[in-house]
Enzyme design. Sequence first.
Site, short mmCIF file in Angstrom:
data_model
loop_
_atom_site.label_atom_id
_atom_site.label_comp_id
_atom_site.label_asym_id
_atom_site.label_seq_id
_atom_site.Cartn_x
_atom_site.Cartn_y
_atom_site.Cartn_z
N VAL A 1 -7.05 -13.97 3.41
CA VAL A 1 -6.19 -15.06 3.89
C VAL A 1 -6.98 -16.01 4.78
CG1 VAL A 1 -4.10 -15.64 5.15
CG2 VAL A 1 -4.16 -13.57 3.77
N GLY A 2 -7.76 -15.45 5.70
CA GLY A 2 -8.53 -16.29 6.62
C GLY A 2 -9.49 -17.20 5.87
N GLY B 1 2.35 -12.27 9.18
CA GLY B 1 2.86 -10.90 9.03
C GLY B 1 2.84 -10.46 7.59
N TYR C 1 2.27 -0.06 9.89
CA TYR C 1 1.80 -1.45 9.75
C TYR C 1 2.97 -2.41 10.00
CZ TYR C 1 -0.15 -5.50 7.20
OH TYR C 1 -0.59 -6.75 6.83
N LYS D 1 3.47 -5.45 12.73
CA LYS D 1 3.74 -6.83 12.32
C LYS D 1 5.05 -7.35 12.94
CE LYS D 1 0.15 -7.88 9.85
NZ LYS D 1 -0.75 -8.94 10.33
N PRO E 1 4.02 -13.69 4.68
CA PRO E 1 3.66 -13.79 3.26
C PRO E 1 4.07 -12.55 2.47
CG PRO E 1 1.74 -14.11 4.70
CD PRO E 1 2.84 -13.54 5.54
N ASN F 1 3.27 -10.13 -1.13
CA ASN F 1 2.02 -9.52 -1.59
C ASN F 1 1.08 -10.62 -2.10
OD1 ASN F 1 3.80 -7.32 -1.29
ND2 ASN F 1 2.68 -6.12 -2.80
N HIS G 1 -4.80 -3.19 -2.67
CA HIS G 1 -3.45 -3.41 -3.16
C HIS G 1 -3.46 -3.31 -4.69
CE1 HIS G 1 -3.12 -5.39 0.83
NE2 HIS G 1 -1.96 -4.80 0.81
N ASP H 1 5.56 5.45 -5.08
CA ASP H 1 6.09 4.17 -5.57
C ASP H 1 6.26 3.17 -4.42
OD1 ASP H 1 6.32 4.41 -8.29
OD2 ASP H 1 8.44 4.98 -8.27
O1 GFB Z 1 0.07 -3.19 -3.63
P1 GFB Z 1 0.48 -1.85 -3.16
O2 GFB Z 1 -0.60 -0.91 -2.78
O3 GFB Z 1 1.42 -2.01 -1.92
O4 GFB Z 1 1.35 -1.14 -4.31
P2 GFB Z 1 2.97 -2.11 -1.53
C1 GFB Z 1 2.40 -1.77 -4.97
C2 GFB Z 1 2.95 -0.88 -6.05
O5 GFB Z 1 1.98 -0.76 -7.09
C3 GFB Z 1 3.28 0.56 -5.62
C4 GFB Z 1 1.82 0.60 -7.46
O6 GFB Z 1 4.46 0.96 -6.28
C5 GFB Z 1 2.09 1.35 -6.15
O7 GFB Z 1 2.37 2.71 -6.40
N1 GFB Z 1 0.49 0.81 -8.04
C6 GFB Z 1 0.24 1.13 -9.33
C7 GFB Z 1 -0.68 0.73 -7.40
N2 GFB Z 1 -1.06 1.31 -9.54
C8 GFB Z 1 -1.67 1.05 -8.36
C9 GFB Z 1 -3.05 1.08 -7.96
O8 GFB Z 1 -3.96 1.38 -8.73
N3 GFB Z 1 -3.29 0.76 -6.66
C10 GFB Z 1 -2.31 0.42 -5.77
N4 GFB Z 1 -2.64 0.10 -4.51
N5 GFB Z 1 -0.99 0.43 -6.14
C11 GFB Z 1 1.81 -2.60 0.70
C12 GFB Z 1 1.96 -2.09 2.09
O9 GFB Z 1 2.86 -2.05 0.01
O10 GFB Z 1 1.94 -4.00 0.57
C13 GFB Z 1 1.37 -2.93 3.11
O11 GFB Z 1 1.53 -0.75 2.14
C14 GFB Z 1 1.54 -4.41 2.87
O12 GFB Z 1 1.91 -2.58 4.34
C15 GFB Z 1 1.26 -4.79 1.45
O13 GFB Z 1 2.82 -4.83 3.22
C16 GFB Z 1 1.51 -6.24 1.14
O14 GFB Z 1 3.55 -3.42 -1.97
O15 GFB Z 1 3.74 -0.92 -1.95
#
Ligand code: GFB
Length: 325
Positions: A22-23, A112, A142, A146, A169, A171, A185, A275
């Site tokens: 973002v920065g 945030g 987290y 925020k 913001p 995702n 993510h 999930d």
């Molecule tokens: O993007 P993500 O890690 O974060 O995961 P959140 C979103 C969804 O994608 C979840 C699924 O349901 C994960 O289980 N997913 C599927 C995966 N395959 C993958 C993978 O290979 N990697 C990842 N990382 N996920 C975060 C927060 O939540 O979002 C933070 O933990 C922050 O605090 C951020 O707010 C924006 O959307 O679930």
Amino acid sequence: MPEVIYPLAGKKVYVAGHRGMVGSALVRRLAAEGCEVLLANRAQVDLTRQSEVEAWMEKNRPDVVFLAAAKVGGILANNTYPADFIYENLILEANVINSAHATGVEKLMFLGSSCIYPKYSEQPIVEESLLTGSLEPTNEWYAIAKIAGIKLCQAYRMQHGRDFISAMPTNLYGPGDNFDLKTSHVMPALIRKAHEAKYHKQTNITIWGTGNPRREFLHVDDCADACIFLMKTYSADVHVNVGSGDDLTILELAQLVSDVVGFKGDIVHDLSKPDGTPRKLMSAQKLRSLGWAPRIGLKAGITDAYESFLRYQAESQQKSYHVGS
Ligand code: GFB
């Protein structure tokens, strides 16, 4: 175009966290604003150290601060390192916001995340849903940090009349993302998985969880544009959602990413992984009514993010070649 109440031209603008996704997008976008951009790396100022932040702010005296520095990560990183996520974020927010007040910063924006809202918020989530229910457990640490950032801005506005605002913001994805599969993510993870599967001629990629959760995505360049728009036109204690206004399931996202990358195999599930929140589509109403809308569609955005992944990969290979040679 709404009225500009705070022009950035000629201002000294500090972007805290300029090496992050973002920065760095904010720095790119600020080039069009005619302002002086101040940056500092961790060796110059460690934002978790109060005395260092105070000394740096006193010496450099920015007029404007974008607080985009944060410890961030995907669902697994949040769930695995709760202490790091709550401590680092709380302390750096408190240090920067208090020092901004102490040195007379004219305007500050705190960034945030959509995870501040209750797990089972009514969809699309309006700003007023904040603190109306329990948080999603995988990222409540987290999220609490925020929420504290929003409250810090409100408190300094209330007690000291400071023009400190907050943007939330959704995702984000795009150039400068973290492609480490353990801490990233979902978007960068899927781009990497699909690319490597195509390259190695694998028959499938594995996604975490059921694929049923719905998520909203915004390209980071749109986010930076919205933040600068708000900095120039918005002044109030209520935070503003920054999103695209659309969401899709993780399975649909995996299919779209596969399509962009050119991976034609199957998508399988690792059900041992969480999930998280079933859905977190933020209402885009407030930002739209203020006069801002996103420009980068999801498919075009993913194409751009894939190109940035290919550049990142080429650079990493070059670095390891130099280290090895
Ligand atoms: O993007 P993500 O890690 O974060 O995961 P959140 C979103 C969804 O994608 C979840 C699924 O349901 C994960 O289980 N997913 C599927 C995966 N395959 C993958 C993978 O290979 N990697 C990842 N990382 N996920 C975060 C927060 O939540 O979002 C933070 O933990 C922050 O605090 C951020 O707010 C924006 O959307 O679930």
